[in-house]
Design a protein around this motif. Sequence first.
Motif, PDB file in Angstrom:
ATOM      1  N   GLU A  17       0.833  -1.206   0.000  1.00  0.00           N
ATOM      2  CA  GLU A  17       0.000   0.000   0.000  1.00  0.00           C
ATOM      3  C   GLU A  17       0.871   1.261   0.000  1.00  0.00           C
ATOM      4  O   GLU A  17       0.572   2.238  -0.695  1.00  0.00           O
ATOM      5  N   ASP A  18       1.951   1.252   0.790  1.00  0.00           N
ATOM      6  CA  ASP A  18       2.872   2.394   0.813  1.00  0.00           C
ATOM      7  C   ASP A  18       3.500   2.611  -0.564  1.00  0.00           C
ATOM      8  O   ASP A  18       3.619   3.743  -1.039  1.00  0.00           O
ATOM      9  N   HIS A  21       0.930   4.054  -2.909  1.00  0.00           N
ATOM     10  CA  HIS A  21       0.691   5.471  -2.590  1.00  0.00           C
ATOM     11  C   HIS A  21       1.827   6.342  -3.126  1.00  0.00           C
ATOM     12  O   HIS A  21       1.582   7.389  -3.729  1.00  0.00           O
ATOM     13  N   ARG A  22       3.064   5.894  -2.917  1.00  0.00           N
ATOM     14  CA  ARG A  22       4.215   6.658  -3.422  1.00  0.00           C
ATOM     15  C   ARG A  22       4.176   6.745  -4.943  1.00  0.00           C
ATOM     16  O   ARG A  22       4.502   7.782  -5.520  1.00  0.00           O
ATOM     17  N   GLN A  25       1.928   9.397  -6.208  1.00  0.00           N
ATOM     18  CA  GLN A  25       2.433  10.744  -5.982  1.00  0.00           C
ATOM     19  C   GLN A  25       3.530  11.137  -6.970  1.00  0.00           C
ATOM     20  O   GLN A  25       3.882  12.300  -7.085  1.00  0.00           O
TER      21      GLN A  25
END
Length: 89
Positions: A17-18, A21-22, A25
């Motif tokens: 998930e991290d 998300h990155r 971005q």
Amino acid sequence: MPPAEPLSPAFKALSDEDVAHRALQDPDAGTVPDGFWDRLPVAKPEAKEQITLRLDPEVLRHFRSLGKGYQSRINAVLRSYVRAKGGAG
């Protein structure tokens, strides 16, 4: 080309998930459409040809000093020269 730096423990600890998300971005990270890889033709690289090549000791020492993969680096230098001169890649 030097080997890539090893991943840091903090980076390795990121969850999926991290990472997702990155990626969202990052303006340079686009999504790959579903089925994209299924439509691409398989490209088989040309086999390398084994030859005997005489090199100056200084040249050979330099490339060997860079470590494992020195023959591939010599090939990469020669390939970039050929491409710079407009030859076939």
